[in-house]
Write a protein that holds these residues in place. Structure first.
Motif, PDB file in Angstrom:
ATOM      1  N   ALA A 118       0.722  -1.235   0.046  1.00  0.00           N
ATOM      2  CA  ALA A 118       0.038   0.038  -0.052  1.00  0.00           C
ATOM      3  C   ALA A 118       0.898   1.161  -0.013  1.00  0.00           C
ATOM      4  CB  ALA A 118      -0.904  -0.157   1.204  1.00  0.00           C
ATOM      5  N   GLU A 119       1.925   1.278   0.942  1.00  0.00           N
ATOM      6  CA  GLU A 119       2.921   2.371   0.831  1.00  0.00           C
ATOM      7  C   GLU A 119       3.432   2.452  -0.520  1.00  0.00           C
ATOM      8  OE1 GLU A 119       6.764   3.902   2.950  1.00  0.00           O
ATOM      9  OE2 GLU A 119       6.347   1.809   3.176  1.00  0.00           O
ATOM     10  N   ALA A 120       3.901   1.330  -1.044  1.00  0.00           N
ATOM     11  CA  ALA A 120       4.696   1.506  -2.592  1.00  0.00           C
ATOM     12  C   ALA A 120       3.763   2.130  -3.629  1.00  0.00           C
ATOM     13  CB  ALA A 120       5.168   0.298  -2.958  1.00  0.00           C
ATOM     14  N   ALA A 121       2.312   1.701  -3.366  1.00  0.00           N
ATOM     15  CA  ALA A 121       1.272   2.045  -4.329  1.00  0.00           C
ATOM     16  C   ALA A 121       0.923   3.534  -4.173  1.00  0.00           C
ATOM     17  CB  ALA A 121       0.153   1.034  -4.214  1.00  0.00           C
ATOM     18  N   GLY A 122       1.395   4.075  -3.111  1.00  0.00           N
ATOM     19  CA  GLY A 122       0.911   5.554  -2.602  1.00  0.00           C
ATOM     20  C   GLY A 122      -0.180   5.774  -2.098  1.00  0.00           C
ATOM     21  N   TRP A 123      -1.014   4.780  -1.557  1.00  0.00           N
ATOM     22  CA  TRP A 123      -2.313   4.737  -0.777  1.00  0.00           C
ATOM     23  C   TRP A 123      -2.296   5.703   0.480  1.00  0.00           C
ATOM     24  CZ3 TRP A 123      -5.246  -0.494   0.169  1.00  0.00           C
ATOM     25  CH2 TRP A 123      -5.445  -1.016  -0.957  1.00  0.00           C
ATOM     26  N   LYS A 124      -3.134   6.355   0.405  1.00  0.00           N
ATOM     27  CA  LYS A 124      -3.498   7.513   1.577  1.00  0.00           C
ATOM     28  C   LYS A 124      -4.997   7.276   2.136  1.00  0.00           C
ATOM     29  CE  LYS A 124       0.932   9.171   1.219  1.00  0.00           C
ATOM     30  NZ  LYS A 124       1.639   8.992   2.523  1.00  0.00           N
ATOM     31  N   PRO A 125      -5.119   6.388   3.045  1.00  0.00           N
ATOM     32  CA  PRO A 125      -6.097   6.209   3.671  1.00  0.00           C
ATOM     33  C   PRO A 125      -6.699   7.560   4.417  1.00  0.00           C
ATOM     34  CG  PRO A 125      -4.616   4.773   4.670  1.00  0.00           C
ATOM     35  CD  PRO A 125      -3.896   5.307   3.523  1.00  0.00           C
ATOM     36  N   GLU A 126      -7.901   7.945   4.472  1.00  0.00           N
ATOM     37  CA  GLU A 126      -8.374   9.015   5.369  1.00  0.00           C
ATOM     38  C   GLU A 126      -8.277   8.589   6.697  1.00  0.00           C
ATOM     39  OE1 GLU A 126     -11.938  12.325   5.656  1.00  0.00           O
ATOM     40  OE2 GLU A 126     -11.876  11.083   3.981  1.00  0.00           O
ATOM     41  N   TYR A 127      -8.703   7.386   7.029  1.00  0.00           N
ATOM     42  CA  TYR A 127      -8.707   6.797   8.394  1.00  0.00           C
ATOM     43  C   TYR A 127      -8.103   5.369   8.248  1.00  0.00           C
ATOM     44  CZ  TYR A 127     -12.549  10.154   9.313  1.00  0.00           C
ATOM     45  OH  TYR A 127     -13.170  11.364   9.429  1.00  0.00           O
ATOM     46  N   HIS A 128      -7.451   4.923   9.521  1.00  0.00           N
ATOM     47  CA  HIS A 128      -6.755   3.561   9.527  1.00  0.00           C
ATOM     48  C   HIS A 128      -7.245   3.303  10.938  1.00  0.00           C
ATOM     49  CE1 HIS A 128      -2.939   0.921   8.663  1.00  0.00           C
ATOM     50  NE2 HIS A 128      -4.177   0.248   9.092  1.00  0.00           N
ATOM     51  N   PHE A 129      -7.880   2.235  10.970  1.00  0.00           N
ATOM     52  CA  PHE A 129      -8.245   1.541  12.299  1.00  0.00           C
ATOM     53  C   PHE A 129      -7.502   0.369  12.683  1.00  0.00           C
ATOM     54  CE2 PHE A 129     -11.951   4.051  11.088  1.00  0.00           C
ATOM     55  CZ  PHE A 129     -12.411   4.591  12.408  1.00  0.00           C
ATOM     56  N   LEU A 130      -6.967   0.258  13.756  1.00  0.00           N
ATOM     57  CA  LEU A 130      -6.286  -0.992  14.083  1.00  0.00           C
ATOM     58  C   LEU A 130      -6.864  -1.099  15.507  1.00  0.00           C
ATOM     59  CD1 LEU A 130      -3.638  -2.565  13.610  1.00  0.00           C
ATOM     60  CD2 LEU A 130      -2.351  -1.087  14.988  1.00  0.00           C
ATOM     61  N   LEU A 131      -8.196  -2.211  15.300  1.00  0.00           N
ATOM     62  CA  LEU A 131      -8.720  -2.392  16.754  1.00  0.00           C
ATOM     63  C   LEU A 131      -8.394  -3.655  17.258  1.00  0.00           C
ATOM     64  CD1 LEU A 131     -12.078  -1.042  14.934  1.00  0.00           C
ATOM     65  CD2 LEU A 131     -10.471   0.170  16.515  1.00  0.00           C
ATOM     66  N   TYR A 132      -8.009  -3.757  18.690  1.00  0.00           N
ATOM     67  CA  TYR A 132      -7.646  -4.599  19.458  1.00  0.00           C
ATOM     68  C   TYR A 132      -6.804  -5.738  18.655  1.00  0.00           C
ATOM     69  CZ  TYR A 132     -11.606  -2.694  21.896  1.00  0.00           C
ATOM     70  OH  TYR A 132     -12.397  -1.691  22.475  1.00  0.00           O
ATOM     71  N   PRO A 133      -5.459  -5.149  18.258  1.00  0.00           N
ATOM     72  CA  PRO A 133      -4.567  -6.058  17.929  1.00  0.00           C
ATOM     73  C   PRO A 133      -4.309  -7.156  19.039  1.00  0.00           C
ATOM     74  CG  PRO A 133      -3.719  -3.793  18.082  1.00  0.00           C
ATOM     75  CD  PRO A 133      -5.014  -3.753  18.479  1.00  0.00           C
ATOM     76  N   ASN A 134      -3.693  -8.075  18.739  1.00  0.00           N
ATOM     77  CA  ASN A 134      -3.027  -9.042  19.844  1.00  0.00           C
ATOM     78  C   ASN A 134      -1.958  -8.319  20.567  1.00  0.00           C
ATOM     79  OD1 ASN A 134      -1.778 -10.826  21.182  1.00  0.00           O
ATOM     80  ND2 ASN A 134      -1.693 -12.642  19.663  1.00  0.00           N
ATOM     81  N   PRO A 135      -2.187  -8.056  21.752  1.00  0.00           N
ATOM     82  CA  PRO A 135      -0.784  -7.220  22.367  1.00  0.00           C
ATOM     83  C   PRO A 135       0.151  -7.965  22.880  1.00  0.00           C
ATOM     84  CG  PRO A 135      -2.573  -8.019  23.947  1.00  0.00           C
ATOM     85  CD  PRO A 135      -3.205  -8.244  22.749  1.00  0.00           C
ATOM     86  N   THR A 136       0.175  -9.412  22.636  1.00  0.00           N
ATOM     87  CA  THR A 136       1.622 -10.073  22.804  1.00  0.00           C
ATOM     88  C   THR A 136       2.120  -9.497  23.986  1.00  0.00           C
ATOM     89  OG1 THR A 136       2.653  -8.970  21.184  1.00  0.00           O
ATOM     90  CG2 THR A 136       1.682 -11.069  20.350  1.00  0.00           C
ATOM     91  N   PRO A 137       1.669  -9.875  25.106  1.00  0.00           N
ATOM     92  CA  PRO A 137       1.995  -8.714  26.584  1.00  0.00           C
ATOM     93  C   PRO A 137       3.175  -9.304  27.199  1.00  0.00           C
ATOM     94  CG  PRO A 137       0.169 -10.491  26.990  1.00  0.00           C
ATOM     95  CD  PRO A 137       0.371 -10.589  25.627  1.00  0.00           C
ATOM     96  N   LYS A 138       3.949 -10.604  26.675  1.00  0.00           N
ATOM     97  CA  LYS A 138       5.150 -11.120  27.498  1.00  0.00           C
ATOM     98  C   LYS A 138       6.236 -10.075  26.912  1.00  0.00           C
ATOM     99  CE  LYS A 138       4.167 -16.011  27.556  1.00  0.00           C
ATOM    100  NZ  LYS A 138       4.333 -17.422  26.941  1.00  0.00           N
TER     101      LYS A 138
END
Length: 224
Positions: A118-138
């Motif tokens: 997406a970066e290489a293609a020049g995408w520019k999202p208006e919003y980017h949601f990253l909801l509840y990713p695995n926190p891998t808390p160790k």
């Protein structure tokens, strides 16, 4: 009887921001991530791009979308936008939650490749949601968290209004500091529960857990 949840609190041997966080983020900021992109992920990206071009409109990315509940709700909330939900789990994406709105698509792909494409293609999202990713808390798993991963600079470079949510505040505090390395200020606030946007949000709320959200304007990179 009121509905209740049974989700356990995040437990970790890490009680604050990781002591190696800034060192790791700075290393990744200055390095070129050279992991080869797989054919599968390249084809998935092309599918996503074709679906977006067919609909048109401004772009919303719903990364780590899981079963796609959030993708559907975001598509309803932003009917003039096109929402691309991305998750690497075939099992989660195959669950039947009803018809997908016309302004949305679900894509199975690894975000490590998808974001770079997406970066290489020049995408520019208006919003980017990253909801509840695995926190891998160790503590030993810092580099498995998105802000500790070599692909994080690509996430930042995509720009847009970033929103991430978690039931482990330390995860978002780390992301906040990682963004600051790139010159981006982020705000963390308690999440006011209205309508749950993901199954995770619903079950954590019903289990009585505190929920947090981080918001940042990644376009600050281009203007500040």
């Amino acid at each position: 009887m009121a509905e209740q949840g049974n989700s356990r609190q995040v437990t970790s041997n890490q009680l604050g921001v990781h002591d190696q966080l800034l060192q790791v983020v700075e290393k990744h900021r200055q390095s070129l991530f050279k992991k080869p992109i797989t054919t599968f992920n390249r084809e998935a990206f092309e599918e996503a791009e074709a679906a977006w071009q067919a609909f048109g409109g401004r772009l919303i990315l719903d990364s780590c979308c899981g079963v796609g509940a959030s993708t559907r709700k975001l598509a309803s909330r932003y009917p003039e936008h096109f929402v691309i939900g991305v998750d690497r789990s075939e099992d989660r994406l195959s669950r039947k939650l009803g018809e997908l709105p016309a302004n949305a698509v679900l894509i199975r792909a690894d975000l490590v490749d998808f974001w770079r494409l997406a970066e290489a293609a020049g995408w520019k999202p208006e919003y980017h949601f990253l909801l509840y990713p695995n926190p891998t808390p160790k503590k030993k798993d810092l580099k498995q968290r998105w802000h500790g991963h070599p692909v994080f600079p690509s996430l930042v470079a995509l720009g847009g209004q970033l929103e991430s949510r978690s039931n482990w505040r330390i995860y978002l505090e780390e992301m906040q500091l990682a963004l600051k390395v790139f010159g981006v200020e982020a705000e963390i606030t308690a999440l006011d529960m209205d309508e749950p946007i993901t199954p995770f949000e619903r079950k954590y709320h019903l289990s009585g857990q505190d929920l947090w959200q981080l918001k940042a304007n990644l376009n600050e990179l281009a203007t500040g």
